[in-house]
Scaffold this motif. Structure first.
Motif, mmCIF file in Angstrom:
data_model
loop_
_atom_site.group_PDB
_atom_site.id
_atom_site.type_symbol
_atom_site.label_atom_id
_atom_site.label_comp_id
_atom_site.label_asym_id
_atom_site.label_seq_id
_atom_site.Cartn_x
_atom_site.Cartn_y
_atom_site.Cartn_z
ATOM 1 N N SER A 23 0.841 -1.193 0.000
ATOM 2 C CA SER A 23 0.000 0.000 0.000
ATOM 3 C C SER A 23 0.880 1.249 0.000
ATOM 4 N N MET A 24 0.861 1.960 -1.112
ATOM 5 C CA MET A 24 1.623 3.202 -1.213
ATOM 6 C C MET A 24 1.065 4.256 -0.255
ATOM 7 N N MET A 25 -0.227 4.210 -0.004
ATOM 8 C CA MET A 25 -0.841 5.192 0.882
ATOM 9 C C MET A 25 -0.354 5.000 2.330
ATOM 10 N N ILE A 26 -0.286 3.772 2.786
ATOM 11 C CA ILE A 26 0.206 3.496 4.138
ATOM 12 C C ILE A 26 1.696 3.813 4.219
ATOM 13 N N PHE A 27 2.444 3.461 3.188
ATOM 14 C CA PHE A 27 3.867 3.769 3.146
ATOM 15 C C PHE A 27 4.091 5.285 3.256
ATOM 16 N N ALA A 28 3.352 6.062 2.482
ATOM 17 C CA ALA A 28 3.501 7.526 2.503
ATOM 18 C C ALA A 28 3.088 8.100 3.852
ATOM 19 N N GLY A 29 2.042 7.558 4.442
ATOM 20 C CA GLY A 29 1.626 8.009 5.769
ATOM 21 C C GLY A 29 2.695 7.739 6.813
ATOM 22 N N THR A 30 3.362 6.606 6.681
ATOM 23 C CA THR A 30 4.457 6.268 7.596
ATOM 24 C C THR A 30 5.596 7.273 7.464
ATOM 25 N N GLN A 31 5.904 7.686 6.235
ATOM 26 C CA GLN A 31 6.965 8.678 6.018
ATOM 27 C C GLN A 31 6.622 9.983 6.731
ATOM 28 N N PHE A 32 5.362 10.372 6.650
ATOM 29 C CA PHE A 32 4.923 11.596 7.322
ATOM 30 C C PHE A 32 5.084 11.462 8.839
ATOM 31 N N LEU A 33 4.622 10.344 9.403
ATOM 32 C CA LEU A 33 4.737 10.141 10.847
ATOM 33 C C LEU A 33 6.199 10.127 11.301
ATOM 34 N N MET A 34 7.073 9.540 10.489
ATOM 35 C CA MET A 34 8.492 9.483 10.855
ATOM 36 C C MET A 34 9.100 10.876 10.978
ATOM 37 N N ASP A 35 8.616 11.804 10.186
ATOM 38 C CA ASP A 35 9.234 13.134 10.170
ATOM 39 C C ASP A 35 8.535 14.167 11.046
ATOM 40 N N ILE A 36 7.613 13.736 11.899
ATOM 41 C CA ILE A 36 7.007 14.686 12.839
ATOM 42 C C ILE A 36 8.047 15.169 13.839
ATOM 43 N N GLU A 37 8.881 14.254 14.362
ATOM 44 C CA GLU A 37 9.911 14.668 15.334
ATOM 45 C C GLU A 37 10.880 15.696 14.741
ATOM 46 N N PRO A 38 11.472 15.470 13.550
ATOM 47 C CA PRO A 38 12.359 16.496 12.993
ATOM 48 C C PRO A 38 11.643 17.815 12.713
ATOM 49 N N LEU A 39 10.396 17.758 12.302
ATOM 50 C CA LEU A 39 9.642 18.987 12.062
ATOM 51 C C LEU A 39 9.473 19.773 13.358
#
Length: 162
Positions: A23-39
């Motif tokens: 699922s590209m949608m779940i994969f992309a959502g995971t990328q977003f969640l991973m970068d909340i801390e750096p943001l």
């Protein structure tokens, strides 16, 4: 820069290979969640931007969160878009997509960021830092997005024609 689309190159290739099993949608959502801390780190001026989420424990936690919230959200969105109430994403597909997303994220970031420690809090070293120049990573991710995207469209087209 957090929340970069460059990580989607790996997802694009996985989608081309896995088709309905990724699922590209779940994969992309995971990328977003991973970068909340750096943001948040950039907003608040933290010394370390990748400390808690960009390690094996953090990636497992983020992947698990992405799995649990990503499956129902993605399923609902795709059912709405495709207008097919029977369409679903299996838990296995959701898990594969979420964990590939979180672990590939820390793998790529380890080449570029000094504060990615895979075994945090026990080992504060990053053996991958600087092994591959940033420009090579950048252009490789761009090429992966293009190659994976074209391959996925080609495979979908040939599947529909047969």
């Amino acid at each position: 820069m957090p929340i970069t689309p460059l990580h989607l190159g790996i997802g694009s290739c996985c989608k081309a290979i896995g088709q309905q099993r990724f699922s590209m949608m779940i994969f992309a959502g995971t990328q977003f969640l991973m970068d909340i801390e750096p943001l948040l780190g950039l907003i608040y001026g933290w010394q370390y931007l990748h400390l808690y989420t960009h390690n094996l424990m953090g990636a497992t936690l983020i992947g698990s969160i992405a799995l649990l919230i990503g499956k129902p959200i993605s399923q609902w969105l795709l059912r709405s878009i495709l207008n097919d109430r029977n369409w679903s994403i299996s838990w296995r597909t959701a898990a594969i997509s979420a964990y590939i997303g979180s672990f590939s994220h820390i793998f790529l970031d380890a080449f570029m960021h000094h504060d990615v420690y895979w075994f945090y809090p026990w080992i504060l070293k990053n053996p991958l830092l600087g092994l591959i120049p940033y420009s090579v990573i950048f252009y490789s991710c761009i090429c992966a997005i293009l190659i994976g995207g074209f391959a996925w469209f080609y495979l979908c087209k040939s599947k529909n024609e047969s």
